[in-house]
Design a protein around this motif. Structure first.
Motif, PDB file in Angstrom:
ATOM      1  N   PHE A 180      -7.612   5.075 -91.042  1.00 33.20           N
ATOM      2  CA  PHE A 180      -6.470   5.353 -90.322  1.00 33.20           C
ATOM      3  C   PHE A 180      -6.716   6.190 -89.118  1.00 33.20           C
ATOM      4  O   PHE A 180      -7.605   7.076 -89.168  1.00 33.20           O
ATOM      5  N   PRO A 181      -6.107   5.915 -88.051  1.00 35.84           N
ATOM      6  CA  PRO A 181      -6.442   6.660 -86.751  1.00 35.84           C
ATOM      7  C   PRO A 181      -6.054   7.989 -86.951  1.00 35.84           C
ATOM      8  O   PRO A 181      -6.671   9.030 -86.342  1.00 35.84           O
ATOM      9  N   ASP A 182      -5.130   8.563 -87.548  1.00 33.80           N
ATOM     10  CA  ASP A 182      -4.650   9.780 -87.585  1.00 33.80           C
ATOM     11  C   ASP A 182      -3.742  10.047 -89.173  1.00 33.80           C
ATOM     12  O   ASP A 182      -3.503   9.049 -89.678  1.00 33.80           O
ATOM     13  N   LYS A 183      -3.469  11.231 -89.350  1.00 30.52           N
ATOM     14  CA  LYS A 183      -2.892  11.389 -90.732  1.00 30.52           C
ATOM     15  C   LYS A 183      -1.413  10.859 -90.890  1.00 30.52           C
ATOM     16  O   LYS A 183      -0.971  10.446 -91.655  1.00 30.52           O
ATOM     17  N   ARG A 184      -0.658  10.584 -89.596  1.00 28.38           N
ATOM     18  CA  ARG A 184       0.598   9.920 -89.592  1.00 28.38           C
ATOM     19  C   ARG A 184       0.544   8.523 -90.065  1.00 28.38           C
ATOM     20  O   ARG A 184       1.500   8.276 -90.770  1.00 28.38           O
ATOM     21  N   ASP A 185      -0.625   7.951 -89.643  1.00 28.39           N
ATOM     22  CA  ASP A 185      -0.687   6.548 -90.094  1.00 28.39           C
ATOM     23  C   ASP A 185      -0.893   6.389 -91.654  1.00 28.39           C
ATOM     24  O   ASP A 185      -0.777   5.105 -92.185  1.00 28.39           O
ATOM     25  N   VAL A 186      -1.170   7.256 -92.447  1.00 30.24           N
ATOM     26  CA  VAL A 186      -1.162   7.234 -93.874  1.00 30.24           C
ATOM     27  C   VAL A 186       0.161   6.774 -94.450  1.00 30.24           C
ATOM     28  O   VAL A 186       0.124   6.038 -95.227  1.00 30.24           O
ATOM     29  N   LEU A 187       1.244   7.471 -93.952  1.00 28.85           N
ATOM     30  CA  LEU A 187       2.628   7.099 -94.278  1.00 28.85           C
ATOM     31  C   LEU A 187       3.218   5.710 -93.574  1.00 28.85           C
ATOM     32  O   LEU A 187       4.014   5.129 -94.433  1.00 28.85           O
ATOM     33  N   PHE A 188       2.510   5.056 -92.792  1.00 33.59           N
ATOM     34  CA  PHE A 188       2.968   3.910 -92.181  1.00 33.59           C
ATOM     35  C   PHE A 188       1.761   2.750 -92.134  1.00 33.59           C
ATOM     36  O   PHE A 188       2.015   1.754 -91.700  1.00 33.59           O
ATOM     37  N   GLY A 189       0.674   2.930 -93.189  1.00 32.50           N
ATOM     38  CA  GLY A 189      -0.266   1.878 -93.328  1.00 32.50           C
ATOM     39  C   GLY A 189       0.073   0.762 -93.904  1.00 32.50           C
ATOM     40  O   GLY A 189      -0.536  -0.364 -93.376  1.00 32.50           O
ATOM     41  N   ALA A 190       1.149   0.334 -94.395  1.00 38.39           N
ATOM     42  CA  ALA A 190       1.762  -0.853 -95.041  1.00 38.39           C
ATOM     43  C   ALA A 190       2.880  -1.515 -93.999  1.00 38.39           C
ATOM     44  O   ALA A 190       3.187  -2.472 -94.419  1.00 38.39           O
ATOM     45  N   ASP A 191       3.178  -0.931 -92.947  1.00 41.50           N
ATOM     46  CA  ASP A 191       4.192  -1.694 -92.103  1.00 41.50           C
ATOM     47  C   ASP A 191       3.777  -3.062 -91.746  1.00 41.50           C
ATOM     48  O   ASP A 191       4.769  -3.837 -91.843  1.00 41.50           O
ATOM     49  N   THR A 192       2.697  -3.588 -91.508  1.00 42.34           N
ATOM     50  CA  THR A 192       2.430  -4.866 -90.962  1.00 42.34           C
ATOM     51  C   THR A 192       2.667  -5.786 -92.260  1.00 42.34           C
ATOM     52  O   THR A 192       2.974  -6.835 -92.052  1.00 42.34           O
ATOM     53  N   ARG A 193       2.005  -5.341 -93.435  1.00 46.78           N
ATOM     54  CA  ARG A 193       2.462  -6.276 -94.582  1.00 46.78           C
ATOM     55  C   ARG A 193       3.679  -6.230 -95.034  1.00 46.78           C
ATOM     56  O   ARG A 193       4.091  -7.468 -95.043  1.00 46.78           O
ATOM     57  N   LEU A 194       4.524  -5.253 -94.963  1.00 47.95           N
ATOM     58  CA  LEU A 194       5.885  -5.324 -95.093  1.00 47.95           C
ATOM     59  C   LEU A 194       6.703  -6.170 -94.262  1.00 47.95           C
ATOM     60  O   LEU A 194       7.591  -7.034 -94.322  1.00 47.95           O
ATOM     61  N   ARG A 195       6.382  -6.152 -92.661  1.00 46.14           N
ATOM     62  CA  ARG A 195       6.904  -6.848 -91.681  1.00 46.14           C
ATOM     63  C   ARG A 195       6.585  -8.415 -92.030  1.00 46.14           C
ATOM     64  O   ARG A 195       7.351  -9.181 -91.753  1.00 46.14           O
ATOM     65  N   ASP A 196       5.317  -8.444 -92.376  1.00 47.14           N
ATOM     66  CA  ASP A 196       5.182  -9.960 -92.593  1.00 47.14           C
ATOM     67  C   ASP A 196       5.540 -10.399 -93.763  1.00 47.14           C
ATOM     68  O   ASP A 196       6.162 -11.702 -93.666  1.00 47.14           O
ATOM     69  N   THR A 197       6.010  -9.854 -94.909  1.00 44.60           N
ATOM     70  CA  THR A 197       6.691 -10.261 -95.838  1.00 44.60           C
ATOM     71  C   THR A 197       7.864 -10.678 -95.356  1.00 44.60           C
ATOM     72  O   THR A 197       8.584 -11.816 -95.834  1.00 44.60           O
ATOM     73  N   LEU A 198       8.656  -9.599 -94.739  1.00 36.79           N
ATOM     74  CA  LEU A 198      10.198 -10.079 -94.124  1.00 36.79           C
ATOM     75  C   LEU A 198      10.301 -11.414 -93.400  1.00 36.79           C
ATOM     76  O   LEU A 198      10.921 -12.262 -93.531  1.00 36.79           O
ATOM     77  N   THR A 199       9.206 -11.403 -92.462  1.00 36.53           N
ATOM     78  CA  THR A 199       9.581 -12.566 -91.392  1.00 36.53           C
ATOM     79  C   THR A 199       8.974 -13.835 -92.236  1.00 36.53           C
ATOM     80  O   THR A 199       9.573 -14.912 -91.880  1.00 36.53           O
ATOM     81  N   GLU A 200       8.116 -13.908 -93.114  1.00 36.61           N
ATOM     82  CA  GLU A 200       7.490 -15.036 -93.805  1.00 36.61           C
ATOM     83  C   GLU A 200       8.593 -15.483 -94.406  1.00 36.61           C
ATOM     84  O   GLU A 200       8.924 -16.727 -94.793  1.00 36.61           O
ATOM     85  N   ALA A 201       9.406 -14.703 -95.372  1.00 33.75           N
ATOM     86  CA  ALA A 201      10.365 -15.236 -96.174  1.00 33.75           C
ATOM     87  C   ALA A 201      11.596 -15.739 -95.292  1.00 33.75           C
ATOM     88  O   ALA A 201      12.241 -16.818 -95.511  1.00 33.75           O
ATOM     89  N   VAL A 202      11.838 -15.358 -94.011  1.00 29.88           N
ATOM     90  CA  VAL A 202      12.649 -15.718 -93.046  1.00 29.88           C
ATOM     91  C   VAL A 202      12.218 -17.041 -92.766  1.00 29.88           C
ATOM     92  O   VAL A 202      13.130 -18.365 -92.560  1.00 29.88           O
ATOM     93  N   THR A 203      11.108 -17.339 -92.185  1.00 26.98           N
ATOM     94  CA  THR A 203      10.565 -18.406 -91.843  1.00 26.98           C
ATOM     95  C   THR A 203      10.585 -19.499 -92.877  1.00 26.98           C
ATOM     96  O   THR A 203      10.691 -20.766 -92.756  1.00 26.98           O
ATOM     97  N   ALA A 204      10.168 -19.310 -94.091  1.00 29.06           N
ATOM     98  CA  ALA A 204      10.116 -20.147 -95.162  1.00 29.06           C
ATOM     99  C   ALA A 204      11.603 -20.457 -95.618  1.00 29.06           C
ATOM    100  O   ALA A 204      11.644 -21.296 -96.559  1.00 29.06           O
ATOM    101  N   ALA A 205      12.575 -19.775 -95.352  1.00 29.98           N
ATOM    102  CA  ALA A 205      13.911 -20.151 -95.725  1.00 29.98           C
ATOM    103  C   ALA A 205      14.369 -21.665 -95.550  1.00 29.98           C
ATOM    104  O   ALA A 205      13.754 -22.318 -94.430  1.00 29.98           O
ATOM    105  N   PRO A 206      15.118 -22.525 -96.215  1.00 28.42           N
ATOM    106  CA  PRO A 206      15.366 -23.922 -95.867  1.00 28.42           C
ATOM    107  C   PRO A 206      15.812 -24.064 -94.500  1.00 28.42           C
ATOM    108  O   PRO A 206      16.566 -23.156 -93.934  1.00 28.42           O
ATOM    109  N   ALA A 207      15.477 -25.128 -93.753  1.00 30.02           N
ATOM    110  CA  ALA A 207      15.576 -25.314 -92.328  1.00 30.02           C
ATOM    111  C   ALA A 207      17.252 -25.201 -92.154  1.00 30.02           C
ATOM    112  O   ALA A 207      17.938 -24.962 -91.269  1.00 30.02           O
ATOM    113  N   ALA A 208      18.100 -25.694 -93.260  1.00 29.02           N
ATOM    114  CA  ALA A 208      19.384 -26.018 -93.025  1.00 29.02           C
ATOM    115  C   ALA A 208      20.267 -24.655 -93.428  1.00 29.02           C
ATOM    116  O   ALA A 208      21.241 -24.491 -93.191  1.00 29.02           O
TER     117      ALA A 208
END
Length: 188
Positions: free
Chosen positions: A48-76
């Motif tokens: 972690f670059p600083d103590k604040r990032d301890v609370l936000f360390g999963a943000d990329t994983r959460l964002r990726d989960t969100l966008t991957e599910a949007v992308t994987a939704a049926p095309a229609a």
């Protein structure tokens, strides 16, 4: 625990939450977090670059989960259905972590710089959702609007869910908030 045991990142996050809760965010140092986790300060800064990032360390994983599910939704699937799929996937990932998320939310609520960081996270998520929606063929202006609404729906549902008195699950609150947003913005 020795400093050589696996899962240092998780141990640092747990130690930080414990210390932030008992001693306060401002009073807790990276050195104290590392010591509580049985690690060195150097190890802390490798994760972690600083103590604040301890609370936000999963943000990329959460964002990726969100966008991957949007992308994987049926095309229609219409945009609102793709966004609902993304928000649901995110909610299902977070639901088993409720106790940790309650503690995290309480810490963030008491510090303006952490609240600002939380809002910045949602802005980043909205930008990622905009990109996912435009990749699905939605015009940019509509994608931006839909993404901002989705970020707001998540924020409102998450805030409700992290109320210690709340008994509904995050997926339930996401769907409820989506319904409320649609009812508030669409003519009957």
């Amino acid at each position: 625990m020795t400093r050589w045991e696996p899962d240092a990142r998780r141990r640092l996050q747990e130690a930080a939450l414990d210390l932030f809760t008992t001693h306060g965010y401002a009073e807790t140092t990276a050195t104290a977090i590392a010591a509580r986790a049985g690690l060195t300060e150097r190890t802390f800064f490798r994760h972690f670059p600083d103590k604040r990032d301890v609370l936000f360390g999963a943000d990329t994983r959460l964002r990726d989960t969100l966008t991957e599910a949007v992308t994987a939704a049926p095309a229609a699937a219409p945009p609102h259905a793709a966004l609902a799929a993304g928000l649901t996937a995110l909610a299902e990932l977070l639901q088993p972590l409720r106790d940790t998320q309650l503690r995290r939310a309480a810490i963030i609520a008491t510090h303006p710089d952490l609240r600002e960081r939380e809002l910045a996270k949602l802005t980043t998520w909205a930008a990622a959702l905009t990109a996912a929606l435009t990749a699905r063929g939605l015009p940019v202006a509509q994608a931006e609007t839909a993404a901002e609404v989705a970020a707001t729906v998540f924020r409102v549902a998450f805030t409700r869910w992290t109320d210690p008195e709340e008994t509904r699950t995050l997926p339930t609150l996401i769907h409820r908030t989506l319904t409320e947003a649609a009812a508030a913005t669409m003519p009957a």
